[in-house]
Design a protein around this motif. Structure first.
Motif, short mmCIF file in Angstrom:
data_model
loop_
_atom_site.label_atom_id
_atom_site.label_comp_id
_atom_site.label_asym_id
_atom_site.label_seq_id
_atom_site.Cartn_x
_atom_site.Cartn_y
_atom_site.Cartn_z
N VAL A 1 -9.21 5.89 -0.72
CA VAL A 1 -8.26 4.98 -0.06
C VAL A 1 -8.91 4.45 1.21
O VAL A 1 -9.83 5.06 1.77
N LYS A 2 -8.39 3.30 1.67
CA LYS A 2 -8.95 2.66 2.86
C LYS A 2 -8.17 3.09 4.09
O LYS A 2 -6.94 3.13 4.10
N SER A 3 -8.90 3.40 5.15
CA SER A 3 -8.26 3.84 6.39
C SER A 3 -7.59 2.67 7.09
O SER A 3 -8.02 1.51 6.98
N GLY A 4 -6.51 2.99 7.82
CA GLY A 4 -5.81 1.99 8.62
C GLY A 4 -4.96 1.03 7.81
O GLY A 4 -4.46 0.04 8.37
N SER A 5 -4.77 1.26 6.54
CA SER A 5 -3.98 0.36 5.71
C SER A 5 -2.99 1.17 4.87
O SER A 5 -3.23 2.34 4.59
N PRO A 6 -1.87 0.57 4.48
CA PRO A 6 -0.90 1.29 3.66
C PRO A 6 -1.43 1.55 2.25
O PRO A 6 -2.33 0.85 1.77
N GLY A 7 -0.87 2.55 1.62
CA GLY A 7 -1.30 2.88 0.27
C GLY A 7 -0.23 3.65 -0.48
O GLY A 7 0.76 4.12 0.10
N VAL B 1 -10.35 9.32 2.69
CA VAL B 1 -10.01 8.12 3.44
C VAL B 1 -11.30 7.56 4.03
O VAL B 1 -12.00 8.26 4.79
N GLN B 2 -11.63 6.29 3.70
CA GLN B 2 -12.86 5.65 4.15
C GLN B 2 -12.55 4.26 4.71
O GLN B 2 -11.61 3.59 4.27
N SER B 3 -13.38 3.87 5.69
CA SER B 3 -13.23 2.50 6.20
C SER B 3 -13.70 1.48 5.17
O SER B 3 -13.17 0.37 5.10
N ALA B 4 -14.70 1.83 4.38
CA ALA B 4 -15.18 0.99 3.28
C ALA B 4 -15.29 1.88 2.05
O ALA B 4 -16.34 2.49 1.79
N TRP C 1 2.31 5.83 2.03
CA TRP C 1 2.06 5.98 3.46
C TRP C 1 1.77 4.61 4.08
O TRP C 1 1.45 3.66 3.39
N LYS C 2 1.90 4.57 5.39
CA LYS C 2 1.66 3.32 6.11
C LYS C 2 0.27 3.25 6.72
O LYS C 2 -0.33 2.19 6.79
N ASN C 3 -0.25 4.37 7.17
CA ASN C 3 -1.54 4.34 7.86
C ASN C 3 -2.17 5.73 7.80
O ASN C 3 -1.57 6.71 8.26
N LEU C 4 -3.34 5.80 7.21
CA LEU C 4 -4.07 7.06 7.15
C LEU C 4 -5.39 6.94 7.90
O LEU C 4 -6.01 5.88 7.90
N LYS C 5 -5.77 8.03 8.52
CA LYS C 5 -7.05 8.08 9.25
C LYS C 5 -8.07 8.85 8.40
O LYS C 5 -7.71 9.57 7.46
N THR C 6 -9.34 8.71 8.75
CA THR C 6 -10.39 9.41 8.01
C THR C 6 -10.20 10.92 8.10
O THR C 6 -10.60 11.66 7.19
N SER C 7 -9.58 11.39 9.19
CA SER C 7 -9.33 12.83 9.34
C SER C 7 -8.27 13.34 8.38
O SER C 7 -8.10 14.56 8.24
N ASP C 8 -7.54 12.43 7.73
CA ASP C 8 -6.52 12.83 6.76
C ASP C 8 -7.12 13.14 5.39
O ASP C 8 -6.39 13.52 4.46
#
Length: 341
Positions: free
Chosen positions: A5-11, A97-100, A64-71
């Motif tokens: 999944v992409k960080s900082g975005s809902p999923g 959780v990854q930025s890319a 979820w609305k926003n996940l961080k890489t630490s999640d």
């Protein structure tokens, strides 16, 4: 499962369960081990994660609305069975959780009409270019693989890989309502979930060829067409023109009425002006005719009375003031009234 999944975005991801657990409570748990995992959310309860149950599909979703890489970590899709000696049902998945992300999709939710087509584009990184690419369905784990042409694959599902763009496209044709559900793009051991919704087809108006009309129907149709061409049947369509004609007619009537009033007024004034000289002439005629009346009255007097006159002539001596050649006549008049009839 290994989900990216992409960080900082809902999923959103789906969790499957046995249909016999439709009435049981579902929850989302984080931890490496089942017995020690931390429950993060239950179905239909507010929080960082939102769980929605779909009993008819035997699926509940985790959103979820926003996940961080630490999640990133291990999570459990679980069903609460209940009882002290029973173990809850569930399975584990790894969420990274990854930025890319190494694997992703252009859209995680697609929809189409029954009988129509949809396409899903799955993206992957350069390190997964030579991995096996698949399009799989969650509930039965049936997969369609890129490059395979065996008869086991549904011809309505086509997969085309583009190495240069590092993506593969899934095309589903002739959609049916039963195709609705959850799928995932799989590249190697990584997966990305996609939700497909198939709705009722759009209603299209098609022309149905009609049988040739019978002679009687043709006559009726001809009569109707001639009636439609008759201007008397176009009253509704020509209402504005009819209204305009009525207004013009009313204005003409008003103009004629005003003109008639003016002519009447002029006639009355003319008549009065002509009447005044006639009245003056009548008065003059009355004055002129008064002498004959007097004469008539005097005549009547003469008729009513007899006048006797005696004339005596005297010859006087001439004087300085009197003309000697002139005789002086003295007259006495005696009126004798005539008896009235």
């Amino acid at each position: 499962m290994n989900i990216r999944v992409k960080s900082g975005s809902p999923g959103i991801i789906p969790c499957l369960y046995d249909k016999k657990h439709k009435e049981n409570r579902k929850y989302w748990c984080k931890g490496t081990h089942w017995v020690s995992c931390q429950i993060l959310a239950y179905t239909n309860e507010p929080g960082e994660y939102s769980l929605t149950d779909y009993p008819e599909q035997s699926i509940f979703t985790v959103q979820w609305k926003n996940l961080k890489t630490s999640d990133s970590g291990y999570y459990w899709c679980a069903v609460e069975i209940g009882g002290s000696n029973t173990v809850d049902a569930g399975y584990c998945l790894y969420l990274k959780v990854q930025s890319a992300p190494d694997v992703s999709v252009v859209s995680s939710s697609v929809s189409g009409h029954e009988g129509g087509d949809i396409s899903v584009q799955c993206l992957y990184s350069s390190g997964y270019q030579n991995k096996v690419k698949q399009w799989c369905r969650y509930k039965d784990q049936r997969c369609y693989t890129v490059g395979r042409t065996d008869t086991s694959q549904n011809p309505s599902v086509q997969i085309r890989d583009d190495d240069e763009r590092r993506s593969f496209t899934v095309l589903m044709t002739g959609l049916r309502r039963t195709d609705s559900g959850w799928y995932y793009c799989s590249v190697g051991d990584l997966q990305v979930p996609v939700q497909l919704t198939v709705t009722e087809p759009k209603r299209a108006f098609t022309s149905i060829p009609a049988a040739p009309p019978t002679p009687s129907e043709a006559d009726i149709d001809t009569t109707q067409q001639s009636t439609n061409r008759n201007p008397t049947n176009m009253t509704t369509d020509s209402r504005p023109e009819t209204h305009k004609r009525d207004v013009i007619l009313l204005l003409c009537l008003l103009a004629m009425l005003v003109l008639l009033l003016l002519v009447t007024l002029v006639a009355i004034v003319t008549w009065r002006l002509r009447k005044k000289p006639e009245r003056g002439q009548n008065k003059e005629n009355q004055m002129t005719s008064s002498s004959p009346a007097d004469a008539a009255s005097s005549a009547s007097v003469d008729d009513n009375s007899v006048i006797y006159s005696s004339v005596i002539t005297f010859h006087k001596a001439p004087s300085s003031s009197v003309n000697p050649e002139t005789d002086v006549i003295y007259s006495s008049v005696k009126l004798t009234p005539k008896a009235v009839c």
